[in-house]
Design an enzyme around this catalytic site. Structure first.
Site, PDB file in Angstrom:
ATOM      1  N   HIS A 486       0.853  -1.205   0.000  1.00  0.00           N
ATOM      2  CA  HIS A 486       0.000   0.000   0.000  1.00  0.00           C
ATOM      3  C   HIS A 486       0.881   1.244   0.000  1.00  0.00           C
ATOM      4  O   HIS A 486       0.659   2.173  -0.785  1.00  0.00           O
ATOM      5  CB  HIS A 486      -0.902  -0.035   1.237  1.00  0.00           C
ATOM      6  CG  HIS A 486      -1.629   1.245   1.521  1.00  0.00           C
ATOM      7  ND1 HIS A 486      -2.971   1.415   1.251  1.00  0.00           N
ATOM      8  CD2 HIS A 486      -1.214   2.434   2.056  1.00  0.00           C
ATOM      9  CE1 HIS A 486      -3.346   2.640   1.612  1.00  0.00           C
ATOM     10  NE2 HIS A 486      -2.287   3.280   2.105  1.00  0.00           N
ATOM     11  N   GLU A 487       1.889   1.276   0.891  1.00  0.00           N
ATOM     12  CA  GLU A 487       2.751   2.460   0.966  1.00  0.00           C
ATOM     13  C   GLU A 487       3.591   2.613  -0.300  1.00  0.00           C
ATOM     14  O   GLU A 487       3.813   3.726  -0.788  1.00  0.00           O
ATOM     15  CB  GLU A 487       3.638   2.404   2.211  1.00  0.00           C
ATOM     16  CG  GLU A 487       2.877   2.355   3.535  1.00  0.00           C
ATOM     17  CD  GLU A 487       1.854   3.476   3.713  1.00  0.00           C
ATOM     18  OE1 GLU A 487       1.972   4.525   3.059  1.00  0.00           O
ATOM     19  OE2 GLU A 487       0.907   3.286   4.506  1.00  0.00           O
ATOM     20  N   HIS A 490       1.545   4.225  -2.936  1.00  0.00           N
ATOM     21  CA  HIS A 490       1.357   5.677  -2.811  1.00  0.00           C
ATOM     22  C   HIS A 490       2.328   6.453  -3.699  1.00  0.00           C
ATOM     23  O   HIS A 490       2.049   7.593  -4.073  1.00  0.00           O
ATOM     24  CB  HIS A 490       1.520   6.115  -1.359  1.00  0.00           C
ATOM     25  CG  HIS A 490       0.248   6.098  -0.580  1.00  0.00           C
ATOM     26  ND1 HIS A 490      -0.935   6.636  -1.063  1.00  0.00           N
ATOM     27  CD2 HIS A 490      -0.043   5.608   0.660  1.00  0.00           C
ATOM     28  CE1 HIS A 490      -1.889   6.476  -0.146  1.00  0.00           C
ATOM     29  NE2 HIS A 490      -1.381   5.850   0.894  1.00  0.00           N
ATOM     30  N   GLU A 546      -5.982   6.948  -1.383  1.00  0.00           N
ATOM     31  CA  GLU A 546      -5.864   5.792  -0.485  1.00  0.00           C
ATOM     32  C   GLU A 546      -6.485   4.544  -1.112  1.00  0.00           C
ATOM     33  O   GLU A 546      -5.994   3.430  -0.898  1.00  0.00           O
ATOM     34  CB  GLU A 546      -6.521   6.097   0.862  1.00  0.00           C
ATOM     35  CG  GLU A 546      -5.818   7.161   1.677  1.00  0.00           C
ATOM     36  CD  GLU A 546      -4.415   6.769   2.122  1.00  0.00           C
ATOM     37  OE1 GLU A 546      -4.129   5.550   2.203  1.00  0.00           O
ATOM     38  OE2 GLU A 546      -3.602   7.673   2.378  1.00  0.00           O
ATOM     39  N   ASP A 550      -4.651   1.094  -1.714  1.00  0.00           N
ATOM     40  CA  ASP A 550      -5.192  -0.179  -1.218  1.00  0.00           C
ATOM     41  C   ASP A 550      -5.253  -1.217  -2.339  1.00  0.00           C
ATOM     42  O   ASP A 550      -4.890  -2.382  -2.153  1.00  0.00           O
ATOM     43  CB  ASP A 550      -6.602   0.019  -0.660  1.00  0.00           C
ATOM     44  CG  ASP A 550      -6.611   0.392   0.816  1.00  0.00           C
ATOM     45  OD1 ASP A 550      -5.542   0.329   1.455  1.00  0.00           O
ATOM     46  OD2 ASP A 550      -7.692   0.755   1.331  1.00  0.00           O
TER      47      ASP A 550
END
Length: 638
Positions: A486-487, A490, A546, A550
């Protein structure tokens, strides 16, 4: 991990995994929510309070000088007998300063000290990386915060706004009386505060508008910024805290400074003074007596639906830990995480980067040029795991003044804040520090910093149910693997994709690739926009970054899980749903829907698996099942 019913998953994955827990879980009176993340927070709180209480009682000794200063401060925050005896006295000198202001020339003279002290002002200055040259720290000027959590709360049709302002007004009237103002004076201060707050509202951004990082970068020539006020010498104020001559100032909320004179002018001076008093009392009430501390949480608790304030013991811990956050984080990391776990998780992060890199290299919708630059960005991604290698030097300057020497909780907090702000302003024009942590190691969270192109995983999140050697590899990938990916994702969401491998705001996309990506992002907006939750609806635009992260995170983590010999996709999806378990007050859920860039936890758990083809084969989901999503509606970006 418990086996879940396939029939139940077909109806609702989140409920199938968390249904039994939801029936029995109770939200503690001093919480607005409970669940996966909050359980870890509570466990860490209990562990650290136990350790620090023993140190404060002299049963064990702190093992370094900064921790010793923290313990001295913790002893002060715990001493409610002394805090109650002092009452509002520690805040009175600050209030007298505001009360004694005669005009803008007087404010001008005191402004440098007030900027260092962090006293409420109609604007603020701070220093952070220049978004187009992130090797160097730039100057930012910020608008003040509004009383309500988002400007949409002030809209005519919003029923919550007036109710919340009434609670705020009642709380502030009582707090101001405790500081010595008569009731009629307190009421006037509150009335002026609400009027001045309304003047700010039209010129600041909503949460949705602020969610677009590229719109934060509004450089203004310093000479033009200096002319934004007729009544304050903004240049002289800046020179008093910045050692040099800035050419530009970055304005995240430029409209506020365009209309600065409509808000900050002699006609509004007394109103502004009262607004400053109310802001000060609200902000600092938590450092005073127990009566003021608990009263000062009334508004925030109404906002979140939290029934009771924290008890004295917990509030003392959080107050002290907030001032020494990195000191506490390093203690937690060294004591409860250690180098071996740090190395193990670092390897896991590198493995997930490898998965992401292979996917980028095999990507079919990016052109060769854009794909190569995306891989370059990934190759330059900084990784921070567990805890920092060293403590920031500014903490070595924090020295607690004990009660015996005339120190109070508030006087120490103000002294620490002044040291921190002087340190921040001294960084203007200096090289940025890419190794700096913006979260302490005891924080149950993780983040990607687009200006630094780094991903950070504090020690606190690196435990079950996110990560454990006792869990299967698939369960770990459904937990911490998805968080890690997930990070990483980003870096390539609708915000992160605007920044290059050095963290600079710089377009590295071809026009065609950028247009295609925006269409994919629109599909993600559509997938979430308008979904009903807690009596309100999800804002797909607010939550898009986000949701993209995800989707990319879950998809990449699943690929990594499939590469392991003991792959078990049922365990993978089960743990994904389990980490998002959450029970919250209706007020808190509705607040998050208004201001949080994350979708509600249940929807994060349920919607993203529907985009993955393996979810359907793992649980034999067919078009007749509620969890089914037609293939042409499944959003696949990374």
């Amino acid at each position: 991990m418990a086996t879940i019913s396939q029939a139940a998953v077909k109806q609702d994955l989140y409920d199938a995994v968390n249904g039994d827990w939801l029936k029995t879980a109770e939200i503690p009176d001093d919480h607005a929510s409970t669940g996966g993340f909050m359980d870890l927070v509570d466990a860490i709180e209990k562990t650290l309070m136990h350790d620090f209480d023993a140190m404060a009682a002299g049963e064990t000794a702190p093992n370094d000088p900064q921790l010793a200063e923290f313990i001295k401060f913790y002893q002060l925050t715990k001493d409610f007998k002394q805090r109650n005896a002092a009452g509002a006295n520690p805040i009175l000198p600050c209030l007298k300063q505001i009360d004694s202001l005669s005009d803008f020339a007087d404010l001008q003279q005191r402004m440098p000290d007030w900027l260092y002290d962090g006293l409420p002002l109609p604007f603020s200055l701070d220093v952070d990386a220049d978004m187009k040259n992130t090797k160097v720290n730039a100057l930012f000027a910020q608008a003040p915060n509004t009383i309500l959590p988002d400007k949409t709360y002030y809209d005519d049709g919003n029923e919550s706004g007036p109710k919340l302002l009434a609670v705020y007004g009642q709380m502030m009237t009582q707090l101001l009386q405790l500081t010595g103002y008569k009731e009629v004076e307190a009421q006037q201060i509150v009335a002026d505060t609400l009027k001045f707050d309304r003047l700010i509202v039209p010129w600041v951004k909503s949460a949705e508008e602020a969610a677009d990082y590229s719109k934060m970068y509004n450089p203004r020539a310093f000479k033009d910024f200096a002319n934004d006020s007729k009544y304050l010498d903004l240049a002289a104020i800046t020179y008093s805290v910045i050692n040099g001559n800035p050419e530009t100032v970055i304005l995240p909320e430029p409209a506020f400074f365009d209309h600065f004179n409509e808000v900050v002018n002699p006609e509004n001076f007394e109103m502004m003074k009262n607004w400053m008093k109310a802001k000060l009392v609200q902000r600092l009430s938590g450092y005073l007596s127990d009566e003021m501390r608990t009263l000062g949480t009334t508004y925030s608790r109404t906002l979140s639906g939290q029934k009771q304030p924290r008890n004295q013991a917990k509030s003392a811990y959080y107050l002290a830990a907030g001032a020494f956050d990195q000191v506490v984080g390093l203690y937690y990391g060294h004591t409860y995480f250690g180098e071996a776990a740090k190395a193990d998780v670092h390897q896991m992060v590198e493995k997930m980067i490898g998965v992401y890199k292979r996917r980028l290299e095999a990507n079919t919708w990016l052109s060769a040029d854009t794909r190569a630059k995306a891989v370059t960005k990934l190759n330059n991604l900084g990784i921070q795991v567990g805890y920092p290698d060293k403590l920031e030097a500014v903490y070595t300057k924090f020295h607690t003044l004990s009660a015996a020497d005339g120190g109070s909780v508030l006087s120490n907090v103000l002294a620490f804040g002044r040291i921190a702000r002087k340190d921040m302003f001294a960084k203007w024009g200096q090289p940025t520090d890419r190794t700096r942590w913006e979260m302490s190691a005891d924080t149950v969270n993780a983040y990607y910093h687009p200006f630094m192109n780094i991903i950070v995983f504090p020690a606190a999140i690196l435990q079950a149910p996110f990560y454990s050697l006792a869990q299967s590899s698939s369960a770990n990938y459904g937990g911490i693997g998805a968080v890690i990916a997930h990070e990483i994702s980003h870096a390539f969401d609708n915000n992160g994709a605007l920044f290059d491998e050095f963290g600079n705001l710089h377009n590295w996309w071809t026009e065609a690739d950028s247009a295609h990506f925006k269409e994919l992002a629109k599909a993600m907006i559509t997938e979430f926009d308008g979904l009903e939750f807690a009596g309100a609806k999800v804002n797909g635009t607010l939550t898009v970054s986000e949701n993209i992260a995800d989707a990319g995170g879950l998809s990449c983590a699943e690929e990594a899980a499939k590469n392991e010999a003991d792959v078990d996709l049922s365990a993978f999806f089960t743990n994904w749903a389990m980490v998002w378990r959450m029970k919250a007050t209706k007020q808190y859920m509705q607040l998050l829907l208004s201001i949080d860039v994350h979708a509600p936890a249940k929807l994060r758990a349920n919607v993203q698996p529907k985009n993955l083809d393996d979810f359907y084969t793992t649980f034999d989901i067919t078009p007749e099942d509620p969890m089914y999503l037609a293939p042409d509606q499944r959003v696949k970006i990374w």
